[in-house]
Design a protein around this motif. Structure first.
Motif, mmCIF file in Angstrom:
data_model
loop_
_atom_site.group_PDB
_atom_site.id
_atom_site.type_symbol
_atom_site.label_atom_id
_atom_site.label_comp_id
_atom_site.label_asym_id
_atom_site.label_seq_id
_atom_site.Cartn_x
_atom_site.Cartn_y
_atom_site.Cartn_z
ATOM 1 N N VAL A 69 27.987 58.793 34.901
ATOM 2 C CA VAL A 69 29.430 59.019 34.792
ATOM 3 C C VAL A 69 30.034 57.955 33.892
ATOM 4 O O VAL A 69 29.742 56.774 34.043
ATOM 5 C CB VAL A 69 30.124 58.948 36.173
ATOM 6 N N TRP A 70 30.858 58.387 32.940
ATOM 7 C CA TRP A 70 31.524 57.445 32.048
ATOM 8 C C TRP A 70 33.015 57.731 32.073
ATOM 9 O O TRP A 70 33.435 58.895 32.039
ATOM 10 C CB TRP A 70 31.024 57.633 30.601
ATOM 11 N N THR A 71 33.820 56.678 32.125
ATOM 12 C CA THR A 71 35.262 56.855 32.022
ATOM 13 C C THR A 71 35.664 56.641 30.581
ATOM 14 O O THR A 71 35.299 55.638 29.973
ATOM 15 C CB THR A 71 35.996 55.832 32.917
ATOM 16 N N MET A 72 36.430 57.591 30.042
ATOM 17 C CA MET A 72 36.867 57.475 28.654
ATOM 18 C C MET A 72 38.058 56.534 28.586
ATOM 19 O O MET A 72 39.065 56.732 29.256
ATOM 20 C CB MET A 72 37.299 58.847 28.132
ATOM 21 N N ASP A 73 37.911 55.528 27.774
ATOM 22 C CA ASP A 73 39.014 54.592 27.653
ATOM 23 C C ASP A 73 39.187 54.235 26.198
ATOM 24 O O ASP A 73 38.578 53.298 25.698
ATOM 25 C CB ASP A 73 38.699 53.334 28.484
ATOM 26 N N GLY A 74 39.983 55.028 25.516
ATOM 27 C CA GLY A 74 40.196 54.747 24.098
ATOM 28 C C GLY A 74 38.952 55.019 23.303
ATOM 29 O O GLY A 74 38.368 56.088 23.405
ATOM 30 N N ASP A 75 38.528 54.045 22.524
ATOM 31 C CA ASP A 75 37.409 54.293 21.612
ATOM 32 C C ASP A 75 36.066 54.221 22.292
ATOM 33 O O ASP A 75 35.088 54.730 21.799
ATOM 34 C CB ASP A 75 37.416 53.264 20.470
ATOM 35 N N SER A 76 36.046 53.541 23.397
ATOM 36 C CA SER A 76 34.720 53.345 23.969
ATOM 37 C C SER A 76 34.579 54.158 25.242
ATOM 38 O O SER A 76 35.546 54.536 25.863
ATOM 39 C CB SER A 76 34.513 51.875 24.297
ATOM 40 N N ALA A 77 33.365 54.393 25.581
ATOM 41 C CA ALA A 77 33.107 54.995 26.880
ATOM 42 C C ALA A 77 32.735 53.851 27.800
ATOM 43 O O ALA A 77 31.763 53.157 27.581
ATOM 44 C CB ALA A 77 31.972 55.991 26.769
ATOM 45 N N LEU A 78 33.543 53.641 28.833
ATOM 46 C CA LEU A 78 33.215 52.578 29.770
ATOM 47 C C LEU A 78 31.975 52.964 30.531
ATOM 48 O O LEU A 78 31.926 54.000 31.176
ATOM 49 C CB LEU A 78 34.361 52.370 30.768
ATOM 50 N N SER A 79 31.001 52.119 30.445
ATOM 51 C CA SER A 79 29.786 52.474 31.163
ATOM 52 C C SER A 79 29.696 51.666 32.436
ATOM 53 O O SER A 79 30.196 50.551 32.515
ATOM 54 C CB SER A 79 28.569 52.230 30.289
ATOM 55 N N PRO A 80 29.090 52.252 33.393
ATOM 56 C CA PRO A 80 28.947 51.542 34.654
ATOM 57 C C PRO A 80 27.954 50.411 34.498
ATOM 58 O O PRO A 80 27.077 50.459 33.652
ATOM 59 C CB PRO A 80 28.395 52.619 35.591
ATOM 60 N N ASP A 81 28.100 49.400 35.327
ATOM 61 C CA ASP A 81 27.255 48.232 35.204
ATOM 62 C C ASP A 81 26.520 48.046 36.509
ATOM 63 O O ASP A 81 27.108 47.692 37.517
ATOM 64 C CB ASP A 81 28.139 47.017 34.896
ATOM 65 N N TRP A 82 25.266 48.310 36.492
ATOM 66 C CA TRP A 82 24.506 48.219 37.723
ATOM 67 C C TRP A 82 23.879 46.846 37.923
ATOM 68 O O TRP A 82 23.126 46.644 38.852
ATOM 69 C CB TRP A 82 23.388 49.267 37.772
ATOM 70 N N GLY A 115 31.376 45.177 44.146
ATOM 71 C CA GLY A 115 31.654 44.351 45.315
ATOM 72 C C GLY A 115 30.577 44.439 46.366
ATOM 73 O O GLY A 115 29.728 45.304 46.365
ATOM 74 N N LYS A 116 30.641 43.574 47.283
ATOM 75 C CA LYS A 116 29.631 43.477 48.326
ATOM 76 C C LYS A 116 29.579 44.742 49.159
ATOM 77 O O LYS A 116 28.521 45.217 49.527
ATOM 78 C CB LYS A 116 29.986 42.272 49.221
ATOM 79 N N GLY A 117 30.777 45.285 49.421
ATOM 80 C CA GLY A 117 30.821 46.485 50.252
ATOM 81 C C GLY A 117 30.028 47.617 49.633
ATOM 82 O O GLY A 117 29.312 48.337 50.297
ATOM 83 N N ILE A 118 30.166 47.720 48.323
ATOM 84 C CA ILE A 118 29.483 48.817 47.653
ATOM 85 C C ILE A 118 27.987 48.562 47.588
ATOM 86 O O ILE A 118 27.188 49.476 47.672
ATOM 87 C CB ILE A 118 30.089 49.034 46.258
ATOM 88 N N GLN A 119 27.595 47.312 47.478
ATOM 89 C CA GLN A 119 26.174 46.996 47.501
ATOM 90 C C GLN A 119 25.554 47.471 48.806
ATOM 91 O O GLN A 119 24.480 48.023 48.848
ATOM 92 C CB GLN A 119 25.971 45.477 47.393
ATOM 93 N N SER A 171 27.212 42.740 38.852
ATOM 94 C CA SER A 171 28.257 41.735 38.677
ATOM 95 C C SER A 171 29.638 42.292 38.972
ATOM 96 O O SER A 171 30.480 41.607 39.502
ATOM 97 C CB SER A 171 28.216 41.171 37.260
ATOM 98 N N LYS A 172 29.839 43.558 38.633
ATOM 99 C CA LYS A 172 31.174 44.088 38.854
ATOM 100 C C LYS A 172 31.328 44.694 40.235
ATOM 101 O O LYS A 172 32.395 45.034 40.669
ATOM 102 C CB LYS A 172 31.476 45.203 37.827
ATOM 103 N N ARG A 206 37.556 53.466 37.755
ATOM 104 C CA ARG A 206 36.898 52.944 38.944
ATOM 105 C C ARG A 206 35.673 52.132 38.549
ATOM 106 O O ARG A 206 35.149 52.260 37.442
ATOM 107 C CB ARG A 206 36.538 54.078 39.890
ATOM 108 N N VAL A 207 35.221 51.317 39.496
ATOM 109 C CA VAL A 207 34.125 50.411 39.193
ATOM 110 C C VAL A 207 32.831 50.797 39.900
ATOM 111 O O VAL A 207 31.838 50.092 39.818
ATOM 112 C CB VAL A 207 34.486 48.951 39.573
#
Lengths: 613, 310
Positions: free
Chosen positions: A577-590, A596-600, A593-594, A570-571
């Protein structure tokens, strides 16, 4: 021969199949139908009216809409169950806004929205009220993020609203006037539940609303509705089936009492009662005239009623099917219940003093044993107590093989059988062995890996298991994951389970809705491995100490939430909270840029003080 | 290959095989090296030196990262890094130093020679050992019952017993008819208040009842919100793991960039730290970590109110 050929399914015209399918409502069955063949899949998806999404992150709004274009009723669940006990940090997620935004355009004829443990904003409520012309049912169960402004929008705009149910939601109560927003010509209310509202709502608006809605069947008031106005209100709703009272005052006034007594009797169809905050025992007798009709009774907020009065009351409720009560009922009261209420299906006993060190009431395992003996239809139990024995559990299991939901909470963690000092393994083992249809189980007390062996061996229909402070090793977790064929939800806290069992049973996790583990010993490294191995799982590490890669890989994570998904990571994750995706931990980006307007907009409405960073 | 299971309770090795027959069927070829993952429970005085039933009981139930030196200064001392008022004091004995992001074991120690990260639930075993630890051998070990008496004030575990917030809050605002403890703490359960921080994208919630002092509260808040301040750091480039984070956060704190304020029952915003802790927990409705620049107007009113109270 020819006749046999004509029996083939694909020679039926579509309309016929569609008509047949319309009798099939259960989701599981409809899912099965859709897998028979392509044409059945198509017919089913076009005719499905009601959709249940058990985890809002398992699928995306777009996917839902693409597959089921004609939906009229949607149910979504957000946060994991342990969020109820404050184990999921605020800001974790569960935002409904993207769903509402997508459905607003795709489902103009949507009638029902049911949400559980989701974050709902006023903007979303307003969008709902304006987008769905035939909107009928809004249920917000344990939700948060909205205020009375949002409710005002619903009241103003939803001309066909039947049901507004805010059960146990957290509402920012800016004003009590939102009820007045129901227009004067609005008369279609069938069910209203505002019991969770802490502040007063405009009573005159409430009275007028109740008075002009002849179809009102369920009314759950909030605490500030005073006793002396209740009778008046009830007289305007004589066809009520379920009533939740407000708060009572402690001084017994005869005129109020007799009005109330009359009002209860006047509601000839009343079957369910709840509320009763601060009810003084004297007022309880106003209920006596209607006791024999009652099938549901929720006295779990009635902190002033002692055991003796509870006994008097339940003894008269011969048709009771569901009882929620405080442990003031004590063993004696439960014996009386067992003697009088032979139709009892569900019992919940809540603790009056959960944080006290010593027991304040005489409620023990004996009470539950009595009910299991006396009530042949008992199938659902939630029981908070301070002591238990293996013998009692064995007896309960033998008495009630028809048990389907059994949740026992022994208040002190890791407490053994108080007579033998043994773990409660064999007791719970008996439960799973005898209760072959058990679907939900919550464990407590002192438990070793052995109990999980029993569960894995016997609990073949088990769908949801809650575990706390139990087990010795990974073997315990392995027993459950490898043995419980129908397991959908597993939630674990404070158990010594770690990497091995999880990794060895990775495929199992895709057959389940979700797995929650907090304060266990699963390492960051194992989480990464799992994420890499299983692309259709979201492996979320929730850790408030900072990025997990700032610590050694062997370091256990604080909390872990794993769920199957076809929507990918999820974005909208917060900073912990980090999503594990293979070698890296996907970090959220505040940086935005990622997102959406609704979430803003959600962020800004939750964080009213903030300027976004 | 059979699975060897040893559970070393109180120096005894139990008869593992007998109680585990069923499990061997299951595990089959699965070679779980369970000893490596076993949770060792032991009474104080036995082989588990990391267990400490003393001071650390309350803290042991939180995942603790030690407050940094400078920050602890602020809490205990007079200068308001978090805007706490109070007399200047010495460095607190609870200040253990160390990097914010490498959590120590719950009591500041660690397994000898072990990794930096302790098994988190070791601390949770602490308060409940009074009933004695029961191994898997069928003989009850009454003689091994704990010599300790139960801790006087039972420290609360987060989210246990599992009661929904709505119910907790409903019960909390009405005192149960049972008698209160001498400490007056029973029946009061929890007290969740929202915490906002200027610049952070979402609120947090804390249970004031789990903290015993301003210091506890502040270190918990720091841990909770530091991911925001660190977030600001990392946007400026790639920080090295330990050094830059630590010094950057220190800068933010020493620069008095934030003050901790709360909204009281009257709706006024006050600086945290003015009043005794118990009074604070009773009147605090919500918390806000405010930028110092915004708090300037706050101080005079807060002072006045303080005067009126006293």
């Amino acid at each position: 021969m020819q006749q046999k050929k004509m029996m083939l399914g694909n020679s039926f015209p579509e309309e016929v199949l569609e008509h047949v399918f319309s009798f099939i409502i259960c989701d599981k069955d409809r899912n099965s139908i859709s897998t028979v063949c392509k044409s059945w899949y198509e017919i089913e998806r076009w005719s499905r009216k009601k959709v249940f999404v058990g985890n809002c992150y398992a699928v995306s709004p777009r996917m839902l809409i693409q597959r089921f274009p004609e939906v009229r009723s949607v149910e979504l669940k957000g946060k994991p169950h342990f969020a109820d006990f404050n184990l999921v940090p605020e800001g974790w997620g569960g935002y409904v806004a993207p769903w509402i935004a997508a459905m607003a355009t795709a489902y103009p004829w949507l009638e029902e929205i049911r949400l559980k443990r989701m974050v709902v904003t006023d903007d979303s409520l307003e969008l709902i009220s304006r987008s769905f012309k035939n909107f009928k049912v809004l249920v917000l169960s344990s939700c948060e993020g909205f205020s009375t402004e949002g409710l005002a929008a619903i009241a103003s705009n939803c001309r066909n609203l039947r049901e507004l149910d805010l059960r146990e939601s957290e509402v920012e109560e800016l004003s009590g006037n939102w009820l007045s927003h129901f227009p004067d010509n609005y008369t279609s209310l069938v069910s209203l539940n505002i019991a969770c509202l802490v502040s007063e709502v405009s009573f005159s608006a409430l009275e007028r609303l109740v008075g002009r809605c002849p179809n009102l069947r369920t009314l759950r008031l909030n605490r500030p509705v005073p006793l002396d106005r209740l009778a008046n209100l009830l007289s305007r709703a004589p066809r009520l089936v379920e009533l939740g009272t407000g708060a009572y005052t402690s001084d017994l006034r005869p005129d109020v009492f007799s009005n109330l007594s009359g009002a209860f009797s006047g509601c000839k169809e009343l079957k369910g009662l709840s509320g009763f905050w601060d009810v003084a025992p004297g007022y309880l007798s106003a209920v006596y005239p209607i006791c024999s009709r009652l099938t549901t009774l929720n006295l779990s907020y009635a902190t002033l009623i002692p055991s003796s009065d509870l006994i008097k009351l339940v003894s008269q409720c011969q048709n009771l099917q569901k009882l929620w009560v405080l442990d003031y009922i004590e063993d004696m009261g439960l014996e009386a219940l067992a003697a009088s209420c032979k139709d009892l299906r569900e019992l919940r006993v809540f603790p009056s003093d959960p944080y006290g060190v010593e027991p304040n009431v005489s409620l023990t395992e004996q009470g539950l044993v009595s009910v299991s003996e006396g009530c042949p239809k008992l199938q659902s139990v939630l029981y908070f107590c301070r002591q238990m024995t293996n013998d009692a559990l064995r007896t309960i299991a033998r008495n009630r093989p028809n048990m389907t939901r059994f949740r026992l909470c022994i208040i002190e963690p890791r407490k053994p059988d108080y007579l033998t000092l043994q773990p409660l393994d064999v007791g719970f083992g008996a439960i799973v062995e005898h209760c072959k249809d058990l679907r939900r189980l919550s464990l407590s007390g002192l438990l070793t890996d052995r109990v999980f062996d029993y569960i894995g061996s016997y609990a073949k229909k088990l769908e949801m298991l809650s575990v706390a402070f139990a087990g010795d090793s990974d073997l315990g977790l392995h027993h459950v994951l490898s043995g419980c064929e129908n397991l959908r939800k597993l939630e674990i806290r404070d158990c010594p389970f770690s990497d091995k069992a999880l990794l060895a049973n990775a495929e199992k996790l895709e057959t389940m809705r979700s797995l929650w583990m907090s304060s266990c010993s699963v390492s960051f490294g194992a989480c990464k491995q799992l994420g890499q191995k299983m692309p259709r799982l979201n492996v979320e590490v929730i850790d408030e100490r900072g990025p997990p890669d700032s610590r050694p890989e062997s370091c256990p994570v604080e909390k872990l939430y794993i769920y199957r998904t076809v929507a990918g990571p999820r974005v909208d994750m917060p900073g912990f909270v980090w999503t594990m995706d293979g070698d890296s931990a996907l970090s959220p980006d505040w940086s935005g840029s990622k997102v959406g307007k609704g979430i803003q907009r959600i962020k800004s409405s939750i964080a009213t003080h903030f300027t976004l960073g | 290959m059979s699975v060897q299971l040893e559970h070393d309770y109180i120096g005894l090795s139990s008869e593992a095989a007998s109680s585990m027959e069923g499990s061997e069927r299951k595990t089959g070829g699965l070679n779980l090296n369970l000893k490596a993952t076993e949770l060792r429970l032991g009474l104080p005085g036995s082989e588990s030196p990391e267990r400490d039933n003393g001071v650390g009981v309350l803290k042991s139930l939180l995942v603790v990262s030690r407050a940094k030196r400078g920050f602890s200064d602020a809490i205990d001392g007079g200068s308001g890094k978090w805007g706490l008022s109070g007399n200047g004091g010495s460095d607190t004995e609870l200040c253990k130093g160390g990097n914010l992001f490498s959590p120590r074991g719950v009591n500041g120690g660690g397994k000898g020679g072990g990794s930096e990260c302790n098994n988190q639930n070791t601390g949770l075993g602490g308060p409940v050992l009074k009933d004695g630890v029961v191994p898997q051998s069928p003989k009850p070990l009454q003689e091994k019952k704990s010599q300790l008496s139960a801790p006087a004030a039972k420290a609360q575990v987060v989210g246990w017993p599992p009661i929904r917030s709505f119910r907790k809050n409903s019960m909390a605002s009405h005192s149960p008819k049972s008698d209160d403890d001498a400490e007056g703490k029973s029946g009061s359960g929890c007290l969740y208040v929202k915490v906002s921080m200027d610049g952070a994208p979402y609120l947090r919630k804390v249970d004031l009842k789990t903290y015993g002092s301003y210091m506890d509260l502040s270190s918990a808040l720091e841990k909770m919100f530091s991911c925001f301040t660190i977030g600001q750091c990392s946007s400026q480039g790639v920080p090295s793991r330990d050094g830059l984070n630590e010094s950057r956060l220190m800068d933010l704190l020493h620069g008095s960039e934030y003050v901790l304020t709360y909204e009281d029952k009257d709706g006024d915003w006050m600086l945290v730290g003015d009043v005794p802790w118990e009074m604070f927990t009773e009147s605090c409705k919500r918390l806000r970590i405010m930028k110092s620049s915004e708090a300037i107007g706050l101080a005079p009113r807060a002072m006045e109110k303080c005067k009126n109270r006293n």
